[in-house]
Design a protein around this motif. Structure first.
Motif, mmCIF file in Angstrom:
data_model
loop_
_atom_site.group_PDB
_atom_site.id
_atom_site.type_symbol
_atom_site.label_atom_id
_atom_site.label_comp_id
_atom_site.label_asym_id
_atom_site.label_seq_id
_atom_site.Cartn_x
_atom_site.Cartn_y
_atom_site.Cartn_z
ATOM 1 N N LEU A 29 -4.322 -5.296 3.225
ATOM 2 C CA LEU A 29 -4.425 -4.347 4.332
ATOM 3 C C LEU A 29 -3.702 -4.865 5.572
ATOM 4 N N LEU A 30 -3.690 -6.164 5.760
ATOM 5 C CA LEU A 30 -3.068 -6.752 6.947
ATOM 6 C C LEU A 30 -1.554 -6.591 6.965
ATOM 7 N N GLN A 31 -0.949 -6.300 5.837
ATOM 8 C CA GLN A 31 0.507 -6.207 5.789
ATOM 9 C C GLN A 31 1.060 -5.089 6.669
ATOM 10 N N ILE A 32 0.268 -4.070 6.914
ATOM 11 C CA ILE A 32 0.725 -2.980 7.764
ATOM 12 C C ILE A 32 0.894 -3.440 9.204
ATOM 13 N N ALA A 33 0.258 -4.533 9.564
ATOM 14 C CA ALA A 33 0.358 -5.042 10.936
ATOM 15 C C ALA A 33 1.763 -5.513 11.275
ATOM 16 N N THR A 34 2.586 -5.812 10.268
ATOM 17 C CA THR A 34 3.962 -6.205 10.550
ATOM 18 C C THR A 34 4.762 -5.063 11.158
ATOM 19 N N VAL A 35 4.291 -3.857 10.976
ATOM 20 C CA VAL A 35 4.971 -2.680 11.521
ATOM 21 C C VAL A 35 4.216 -2.095 12.713
ATOM 22 N N LEU A 90 -7.830 9.836 1.915
ATOM 23 C CA LEU A 90 -7.940 8.883 0.821
ATOM 24 C C LEU A 90 -6.567 8.412 0.373
ATOM 25 N N ALA A 91 -5.602 9.330 0.346
ATOM 26 C CA ALA A 91 -4.245 8.967 -0.065
ATOM 27 C C ALA A 91 -3.623 7.960 0.897
ATOM 28 N N ILE A 92 -3.878 8.106 2.184
ATOM 29 C CA ILE A 92 -3.323 7.170 3.171
ATOM 30 C C ILE A 92 -3.912 5.789 2.991
ATOM 31 N N VAL A 93 -5.232 5.714 2.821
ATOM 32 C CA VAL A 93 -5.888 4.418 2.646
ATOM 33 C C VAL A 93 -5.366 3.725 1.392
ATOM 34 N N VAL A 94 -5.288 4.468 0.299
ATOM 35 C CA VAL A 94 -4.798 3.891 -0.961
ATOM 36 C C VAL A 94 -3.348 3.467 -0.834
ATOM 37 N N ALA A 95 -2.532 4.282 -0.178
ATOM 38 C CA ALA A 95 -1.114 3.957 -0.025
ATOM 39 C C ALA A 95 -0.910 2.683 0.786
ATOM 40 N N VAL A 96 -1.688 2.523 1.844
ATOM 41 C CA VAL A 96 -1.559 1.320 2.673
ATOM 42 C C VAL A 96 -1.954 0.074 1.875
ATOM 43 N N LEU A 97 -3.052 0.147 1.142
ATOM 44 C CA LEU A 97 -3.491 -0.998 0.341
ATOM 45 C C LEU A 97 -2.494 -1.306 -0.781
ATOM 46 N N ALA A 98 -2.004 -0.251 -1.434
ATOM 47 C CA ALA A 98 -1.034 -0.465 -2.512
ATOM 48 C C ALA A 98 0.264 -1.039 -1.960
ATOM 49 N N GLY A 99 0.707 -0.520 -0.821
ATOM 50 C CA GLY A 99 1.914 -1.054 -0.212
ATOM 51 C C GLY A 99 1.761 -2.507 0.174
ATOM 52 N N GLY A 100 0.578 -2.870 0.666
ATOM 53 C CA GLY A 100 0.337 -4.263 1.017
ATOM 54 C C GLY A 100 0.369 -5.175 -0.191
ATOM 55 N N MET A 101 -0.208 -4.733 -1.313
ATOM 56 C CA MET A 101 -0.195 -5.536 -2.534
ATOM 57 C C MET A 101 1.212 -5.693 -3.081
ATOM 58 N N LEU A 102 2.009 -4.622 -3.015
ATOM 59 C CA LEU A 102 3.399 -4.720 -3.466
ATOM 60 C C LEU A 102 4.210 -5.652 -2.572
ATOM 61 N N THR A 103 3.940 -5.620 -1.287
ATOM 62 C CA THR A 103 4.637 -6.512 -0.360
ATOM 63 C C THR A 103 4.322 -7.970 -0.665
ATOM 64 N N LEU A 104 3.069 -8.263 -0.951
ATOM 65 C CA LEU A 104 2.683 -9.632 -1.267
ATOM 66 C C LEU A 104 3.294 -10.093 -2.584
ATOM 67 N N ARG A 105 3.418 -9.189 -3.543
ATOM 68 C CA ARG A 105 4.033 -9.559 -4.814
ATOM 69 C C ARG A 105 5.524 -9.803 -4.667
ATOM 70 N N ARG A 137 7.030 -10.960 -2.100
ATOM 71 C CA ARG A 137 7.314 -12.171 -1.323
ATOM 72 C C ARG A 137 6.218 -13.205 -1.563
ATOM 73 N N PRO A 138 6.157 -13.748 -2.776
ATOM 74 C CA PRO A 138 5.107 -14.736 -3.067
ATOM 75 C C PRO A 138 5.371 -16.050 -2.341
ATOM 76 N N VAL A 139 4.308 -16.781 -2.094
ATOM 77 C CA VAL A 139 4.432 -18.101 -1.495
ATOM 78 C C VAL A 139 5.003 -19.054 -2.521
ATOM 79 N N ASP A 140 5.893 -19.954 -2.112
ATOM 80 C CA ASP A 140 6.535 -20.895 -3.018
ATOM 81 C C ASP A 140 5.493 -21.679 -3.815
ATOM 82 N N GLY A 141 5.663 -21.634 -5.133
ATOM 83 C CA GLY A 141 4.751 -22.371 -5.993
ATOM 84 C C GLY A 141 3.366 -21.758 -6.092
#
Length: 211
Positions: free
Chosen positions: A114-120, A158-173, A175-179
């Motif tokens: 959820l925090l990934q949206i804070a970058t925007v 509901l669609a907005i909440v799900v979209a934000v969470l899904a977008g955050g999970m895709l963003t984390l995938r 750009r994974p942390v090294d190792g």
């Protein structure tokens, strides 16, 4: 605020804001008293006045606007408007009135997707999603009819909440942390007298030492 008169909503919002302020920044009284070499009672009075101006007023404005505006709206739109009003009041409180404590988005510091949206959007985007989710649940609870009908009615929120969470999970995938390792970070507030921490010279020296 459902079914509550605007005047009552205004009062409830003001009280909620005032109590929230004291619960979150109870330490401010002692800081103000020490900095201005004043009594605790004078510090409490000054702090209370600041709370009324910066926090109680914005909470009251939010409650009043919700009580006035939302009864005229269709159920699918209400949660979106409530969340928008909440974020607008948070923005005024933090940016214009100088009270950035206890914004709703801060509560989600452990929900990394959820925090990934804070970058925007900054913290206000996180606050919007949290307020939207809660407003949606409140609307579902108060609505009549089957559960399936309630969910369909609130599908946009509901669609907005799900979209934000899904977008955050895709963003984390993407750009994974090294190792796959995480780096723990801690911030400790220094125990410096307010007379030093609230001066520009001291703040600049601290920044120079940090960087």
């Amino acid at each position: 605020t459902r079914g509550v008169r605007p005047r009552t909503a205004l009062l409830h919002g003001a009280v909620a804001g005032f109590v929230t302020s004291w619960a979150v920044t109870w330490w401010l009284v002692q800081a103000i008293s020490a900095y201005f070499a004043a009594s605790i009672l004078l510090g409490a009075a000054a702090t209370s006045a600041a709370y009324v101006l910066a926090v109680a007023s914005t909470f009251a404005a939010f409650a009043l606007l919700v009580a006035i505006v939302t009864p005229q709206l269709a159920p699918p739109v209400r949660p979106l408007v409530v969340a928008g009003l909440w974020v607008a009041c948070e923005f005024v409180r933090a940016r214009l009135l100088g009270d950035p404590w206890a914004l709703l988005g801060y509560t989600q510091y452990r929900v990394v997707p959820l925090l990934q949206i804070a970058t925007v959007t900054g913290v206000y985007g996180v606050s919007f999603v949290v307020a939207l989710g809660n407003a949606m649940l409140a609307e579902m609870t108060a609505a009549r009819g089957s559960l399936a009908r309630r969910v369909r009615t609130l599908a946009p929120s509901l669609a907005i909440v799900v979209a934000v969470l899904a977008g955050g999970m895709l963003t984390l995938r993407a750009r994974p942390v090294d190792g796959g390792q995480t780096l723990p970070i801690a911030i400790v507030q220094t125990n410096a007298p307010p007379a030093f921490t609230w001066t520009r010279r001291y703040a600049e020296r601290q920044l120079d030492q940090a960087f």
